[in-house]
Scaffold this motif. Structure first.
Motif, PDB file in Angstrom:
ATOM      1  N   ARG A  53      57.565 -13.812  47.484  1.00  0.00           N
ATOM      2  CA  ARG A  53      57.934 -13.065  48.681  1.00  0.00           C
ATOM      3  C   ARG A  53      56.962 -11.923  48.951  1.00  0.00           C
ATOM      4  NH1 ARG A  53      61.915 -11.332  52.293  1.00  0.00           N
ATOM      5  NH2 ARG A  53      61.805  -9.083  52.443  1.00  0.00           N
ATOM      6  N   TRP A  54      56.601 -11.201  47.874  1.00  0.00           N
ATOM      7  CA  TRP A  54      55.701 -10.055  48.094  1.00  0.00           C
ATOM      8  C   TRP A  54      54.358 -10.529  48.627  1.00  0.00           C
ATOM      9  CZ3 TRP A  54      50.987  -9.837  45.838  1.00  0.00           C
ATOM     10  CH2 TRP A  54      50.784 -10.573  44.660  1.00  0.00           C
ATOM     11  N   ALA A  55      53.924 -11.721  48.165  1.00  0.00           N
ATOM     12  CA  ALA A  55      52.615 -12.212  48.607  1.00  0.00           C
ATOM     13  C   ALA A  55      52.656 -12.558  50.086  1.00  0.00           C
ATOM     14  CB  ALA A  55      52.216 -13.433  47.784  1.00  0.00           C
ATOM     15  N   ILE A  56      53.776 -13.136  50.517  1.00  0.00           N
ATOM     16  CA  ILE A  56      53.901 -13.482  51.934  1.00  0.00           C
ATOM     17  C   ILE A  56      53.883 -12.216  52.780  1.00  0.00           C
ATOM     18  CG2 ILE A  56      55.460 -14.454  53.652  1.00  0.00           C
ATOM     19  CD1 ILE A  56      56.225 -16.571  51.598  1.00  0.00           C
ATOM     20  N   MET A  57      54.609 -11.191  52.305  1.00  0.00           N
ATOM     21  CA  MET A  57      54.640  -9.935  53.059  1.00  0.00           C
ATOM     22  C   MET A  57      53.275  -9.256  53.065  1.00  0.00           C
ATOM     23  SD  MET A  57      57.765  -9.738  54.024  1.00  0.00           S
ATOM     24  CE  MET A  57      58.380  -8.098  54.287  1.00  0.00           C
ATOM     25  N   ALA A  58      52.645  -9.198  51.897  1.00  0.00           N
ATOM     26  CA  ALA A  58      51.330  -8.556  51.823  1.00  0.00           C
ATOM     27  C   ALA A  58      50.322  -9.334  52.662  1.00  0.00           C
ATOM     28  CB  ALA A  58      50.862  -8.476  50.371  1.00  0.00           C
ATOM     29  N   GLY A  59      50.416 -10.664  52.600  1.00  0.00           N
ATOM     30  CA  GLY A  59      49.523 -11.496  53.401  1.00  0.00           C
ATOM     31  C   GLY A  59      49.719 -11.223  54.885  1.00  0.00           C
ATOM     32  N   ALA A  60      50.976 -11.062  55.288  1.00  0.00           N
ATOM     33  CA  ALA A  60      51.257 -10.796  56.704  1.00  0.00           C
ATOM     34  C   ALA A  60      50.649  -9.474  57.131  1.00  0.00           C
ATOM     35  CB  ALA A  60      52.768 -10.794  56.947  1.00  0.00           C
ATOM     36  N   PHE A  61      50.805  -8.455  56.269  1.00  0.00           N
ATOM     37  CA  PHE A  61      50.239  -7.155  56.613  1.00  0.00           C
ATOM     38  C   PHE A  61      48.716  -7.246  56.720  1.00  0.00           C
ATOM     39  CE2 PHE A  61      48.144  -3.246  55.330  1.00  0.00           C
ATOM     40  CZ  PHE A  61      48.624  -2.390  56.305  1.00  0.00           C
ATOM     41  N   GLY A  62      48.110  -7.819  55.693  1.00  0.00           N
ATOM     42  CA  GLY A  62      46.652  -7.920  55.682  1.00  0.00           C
ATOM     43  C   GLY A  62      46.136  -8.722  56.855  1.00  0.00           C
ATOM     44  N   ALA A  63      46.813  -9.809  57.164  1.00  0.00           N
ATOM     45  CA  ALA A  63      46.384 -10.661  58.265  1.00  0.00           C
ATOM     46  C   ALA A  63      46.464  -9.906  59.593  1.00  0.00           C
ATOM     47  CB  ALA A  63      47.247 -11.921  58.323  1.00  0.00           C
ATOM     48  N   GLY A  64      47.574  -9.178  59.782  1.00  0.00           N
ATOM     49  CA  GLY A  64      47.723  -8.407  61.010  1.00  0.00           C
ATOM     50  C   GLY A  64      46.609  -7.383  61.150  1.00  0.00           C
ATOM     51  N   TRP A  65      46.349  -6.678  60.051  1.00  0.00           N
ATOM     52  CA  TRP A  65      45.348  -5.621  60.118  1.00  0.00           C
ATOM     53  C   TRP A  65      43.954  -6.193  60.366  1.00  0.00           C
ATOM     54  CZ3 TRP A  65      40.960  -4.111  57.369  1.00  0.00           C
ATOM     55  CH2 TRP A  65      40.473  -2.842  57.732  1.00  0.00           C
ATOM     56  N   LEU A  66      43.568  -7.170  59.557  1.00  0.00           N
ATOM     57  CA  LEU A  66      42.192  -7.665  59.644  1.00  0.00           C
ATOM     58  C   LEU A  66      41.937  -8.370  60.976  1.00  0.00           C
ATOM     59  CD1 LEU A  66      39.748  -7.605  57.701  1.00  0.00           C
ATOM     60  CD2 LEU A  66      40.116 -10.032  57.357  1.00  0.00           C
ATOM     61  N   SER A  67      42.955  -9.080  61.495  1.00  0.00           N
ATOM     62  CA  SER A  67      42.742  -9.806  62.750  1.00  0.00           C
ATOM     63  C   SER A  67      42.417  -8.828  63.873  1.00  0.00           C
ATOM     64  CB  SER A  67      43.975 -10.636  63.102  1.00  0.00           C
ATOM     65  OG  SER A  67      45.085  -9.806  63.322  1.00  0.00           O
ATOM     66  N   ILE A  68      43.125  -7.695  63.895  1.00  0.00           N
ATOM     67  CA  ILE A  68      42.867  -6.693  64.941  1.00  0.00           C
ATOM     68  C   ILE A  68      41.506  -6.041  64.739  1.00  0.00           C
ATOM     69  CG2 ILE A  68      43.608  -4.453  65.822  1.00  0.00           C
ATOM     70  CD1 ILE A  68      45.473  -6.487  66.679  1.00  0.00           C
ATOM     71  N   PHE A  69      41.237  -5.649  63.495  1.00  0.00           N
ATOM     72  CA  PHE A  69      40.027  -4.896  63.212  1.00  0.00           C
ATOM     73  C   PHE A  69      38.783  -5.724  63.533  1.00  0.00           C
ATOM     74  CE2 PHE A  69      36.888  -3.333  59.993  1.00  0.00           C
ATOM     75  CZ  PHE A  69      36.644  -2.112  60.617  1.00  0.00           C
ATOM     76  N   ILE A  70      38.733  -6.945  62.996  1.00  0.00           N
ATOM     77  CA  ILE A  70      37.537  -7.766  63.197  1.00  0.00           C
ATOM     78  C   ILE A  70      37.405  -8.170  64.669  1.00  0.00           C
ATOM     79  CG2 ILE A  70      36.382  -9.910  62.544  1.00  0.00           C
ATOM     80  CD1 ILE A  70      36.339  -8.083  60.247  1.00  0.00           C
ATOM     81  N   ALA A  71      38.525  -8.506  65.311  1.00  0.00           N
ATOM     82  CA  ALA A  71      38.447  -8.884  66.729  1.00  0.00           C
ATOM     83  C   ALA A  71      37.879  -7.734  67.558  1.00  0.00           C
ATOM     84  CB  ALA A  71      39.825  -9.287  67.248  1.00  0.00           C
ATOM     85  N   SER A  72      38.250  -6.498  67.200  1.00  0.00           N
ATOM     86  CA  SER A  72      37.742  -5.362  67.967  1.00  0.00           C
ATOM     87  C   SER A  72      36.249  -5.170  67.727  1.00  0.00           C
ATOM     88  CB  SER A  72      38.499  -4.088  67.592  1.00  0.00           C
ATOM     89  OG  SER A  72      38.021  -3.573  66.365  1.00  0.00           O
ATOM     90  N   LEU A  73      35.796  -5.441  66.506  1.00  0.00           N
ATOM     91  CA  LEU A  73      34.359  -5.331  66.227  1.00  0.00           C
ATOM     92  C   LEU A  73      33.592  -6.367  67.037  1.00  0.00           C
ATOM     93  CD1 LEU A  73      33.967  -4.703  62.397  1.00  0.00           C
ATOM     94  CD2 LEU A  73      33.884  -3.074  64.273  1.00  0.00           C
ATOM     95  N   VAL A  74      34.125  -7.588  67.095  1.00  0.00           N
ATOM     96  CA  VAL A  74      33.453  -8.636  67.864  1.00  0.00           C
ATOM     97  C   VAL A  74      33.404  -8.239  69.346  1.00  0.00           C
ATOM     98  CG1 VAL A  74      33.484 -11.062  68.522  1.00  0.00           C
ATOM     99  CG2 VAL A  74      34.155 -10.412  66.230  1.00  0.00           C
ATOM    100  N   ALA A  75      34.522  -7.690  69.835  1.00  0.00           N
ATOM    101  CA  ALA A  75      34.547  -7.263  71.241  1.00  0.00           C
ATOM    102  C   ALA A  75      33.505  -6.178  71.486  1.00  0.00           C
ATOM    103  CB  ALA A  75      35.939  -6.769  71.612  1.00  0.00           C
TER     104      ALA A  75
END
Lengths: 271, 314
Positions: free
Chosen positions: B142-164
């Motif tokens: 469960r913790w891995a799913i939650m941590a994965g969700a947090f990390g995925a949310g953060w990195l998707s926004i951050f990297i997408a903004s860099l590409v933009a």
């Protein structure tokens, strides 16, 4: 998003020749308009005015209040002006204005001003044209038009389903927001107690999860209903009507005019 | 003020070659995702994808206070990956971005290719990348799913903004030394909100319908997305500081390449006049080579993955 308005769908029902035109015709016109706007040289003022004239006359022909259309695009454009503001101070050309602020000096240049105003105008024209299209064309017609223009069938089916349930789910999201406000007061002003960032994020996350969960369950009911009506995994849609020769000629004519405008503008404003 | 200001790039901000290039890339990737999704499409899947697209659109209306009167809201690429798996998530996010552009003018039409790339491709690839790695490490607890969700949310926004930001810089709309730190900085913070919301939402779904979330983790690894994700992140990590430490570097490149002069020169002069003399320059040649390299590597990765998957089903 359209900022908490209760009426989400931008389509405005009036009778006009623009409303009556085929969606593919309107989509092509929009695309040609946007491409010519994008490809015009910076500072080709006369060409911009021509394009604006075409756009404004279509807006008048659409019978939709002119001010309403202008307001819709203005709301979208305002924050974007801030983003391109630094362009004003791009070095190059003659210096127009010196600004002193917080020990930093900024120089407004003629090149910067040219680029800044060109980008703003191009953006304004494009957004206004897109605002007009969505006000005069039902999204259902856009979907038929897209499939006629070769947009993949599965994506079209997803869009159609999405459109059908979007407003129901948006209303649900709005009810959730109202419920949150009712239970918690207005959270997180500067200085107000409660409703800090982490609180807000946790509550909002729960709301998003609930919304998705309810949508998953709704998807299962939708599937059952589709199944009951004979759905077998294949999406069938009515074939889009063939464009008439006259409509095809109109598209070609628009493209030719745009091309001429581009060539002329490039000759006049070259280097 | 809306915090996702530049995640939806409007028309007029990107140069014509940049818009065209990203239209081509996004179209190719979406067609590929379409093939993959069709392959694993059972008949229940279609209504689910339509409803999820609508739900993510609606979930983006749920805002939360950030600070000083500004508010943020969800983007949803990571949630889509967690609930639907990568290929369906690409299609669902693409539908959301298309409706936003076509109906609400949230993002331009010529810029749509770039916006699709940032939100439906980069956002999804990054999310999948993180979710996979953390769940491998955490054995799908469960913790891995939650941590994965947090990390995925953060990195998707951050990297997408860099590409933009890079897209804007290459188009000469915003100098790289301003755009990259500004976009990256703001979105590193916004990403925290996205990550926390994604984790909280995933937690709700996990509690009520664990099979929906676990289904996505049970599937065999998708090497191609994995590879593209790694490649993109490495590339950006190396490239972004480089670009922002050389003031106007990218803009200079754009000028040299003729991106900014395309407006002043007839199109047909673009190729003979600009490409070959430009290559004589070392920095430019490196970057051109880099771009070509990335395109080739991505192509090879996609082709291998496809060969592999078709080989298995036969």
């Amino acid at each position: 998003m359209s900022g908490g308005q209760f009426h989400l769908d931008p389509y405005i029902e009036v009778h006009s020749c623009i409303h009556a035109a085929d969606a593919r015709l309107k989509l092509s016109a929009l695309l040609i308009f946007m491409l010519s706007t994008a490809l015009l040289p910076a500072g080709a003022w006369a060409a911009y005015i021509l394009l604006a004239a075409v756009l404004f006359s279509s807006m008048l022909l659409s019978q939709i209040p002119f001010g309403l259309l202008l307001r819709r695009s203005f709301v979208l454009e305002l924050p974007l002006v801030l983003v391109v503001l630094p362009l004003l101070f791009k070095p190059g050309g003659s210096e127009l204005l010196h600004l002193q602020a917080a020990g930093q000096s900024l120089v407004m240049t003629s090149d910067g001003l040219l680029r800044f105003s060109s980008i703003l105008l191009k953006m304004g024209l494009s957004i206004q044209a897109a605002v007009l299209l969505s006000a005069v064309t039902r999204f259902e017609d856009v979907l038929v038009g897209l499939s006629g223009l070769g947009y993949p069938k599965l994506l079209n089916a997803i869009l159609a389903l999405m459109w059908r349930y979007m407003f129901i789910l948006a209303a649900e999201a709005r009810r959730m927001l109202a419920a949150r406000t009712a239970r918690s007061g207005r959270p997180a002003y500067a200085g107000s107690k409660g409703g800090g960032f982490f609180w807000g994020v946790r509550v909002t996350g729960g709301m998003a999860g609930t919304l998705l969960l309810r949508s998953l369950e709704r998807a299962e009911r939708v599937y059952q209903a589709m199944k009951a009506r004979g759905y077998d995994g294949e999406v069938r849609a009515l074939e889009a009507r063939q464009l008439s020769a006259g409509e095809k000629r109109k598209i070609v004519a628009m493209a030719m005019v745009a091309l001429l405008l581009l060539l002329a503008a490039r000759q006049v404003y070259r280097g | 003020m809306n915090t996702d200001l530049m995640m939806h790039i409007p028309d007029g901000f990107l140069s014509a070659p940049t818009s065209g290039l990203f239209w081509l890339i996004s179209a190719a990737i979406i067609v590929f995702a379409l093939r993959r999704a069709e392959k694993e499409l059972d008949e229940r899947r279609l209504p689910m994808m339509g409803l999820m697209a609508a739900a993510i659109f609606a979930a983006q209306m749920l805002n939360f206070a950030v600070t000083g009167g500004t508010s943020g809201h969800l983007l949803g690429s990571a949630l889509a990956v967690i609930l639907l798996g990568p290929w369906s998530a690409v299609l669902v996010m693409a539908s959301v971005v298309v409706v936003q552009a076509l109906v609400f003018q949230d993002g331009g039409l010529l810029a749509l290719g770039a916006n699709l790339f940032n939100m439906a491709v980069v956002g999804v690839a990054m999310s999948f990348f993180v979710v996979r790695i953390i769940n491998r490490l955490g054995n799908e607890k469960r913790w891995a799913i939650m941590a994965g969700a947090f990390g995925a949310g953060w990195l998707s926004i951050f990297i997408a903004s860099l590409v933009a930001a890079l897209q804007l810089a290459v188009s000469g709309t915003s100098p790289a030394n301003i755009a990259l730190p500004a976009m990256g900085g703001i979105h590193a913070l916004i990403g925290i909100g996205e990550g926390l919301i994604t984790a909280a939402a995933a937690g709700v779904v996990l509690a009520a319908r664990p099979e929906v979330v676990r289904d996505q983790y049970g599937k065999k690894s998708e090497k191609s997305i994995w590879l593209v994700g790694m490649l993109l992140s490495v590339l950006l990590v190396v490239f972004a500081p480089l670009a922002s430490s050389h003031p106007d570097g990218l803009e200079w490149v754009a000028e040299e390449l003729g991106f900014m002069h395309t407006a002043r020169e007839p199109l047909f002069e673009l190729i003979p006049d600009y490409v070959f003399p430009g290559i004589g320059n070392e920095a430019l040649a490196t970057i051109v080579a880099g771009v070509i390299g990335v395109v080739i590597v991505t192509g090879v990765a996609l082709a291998t993955a496809r060969r592999k998957s078709t080989g298995k089903t036969v």
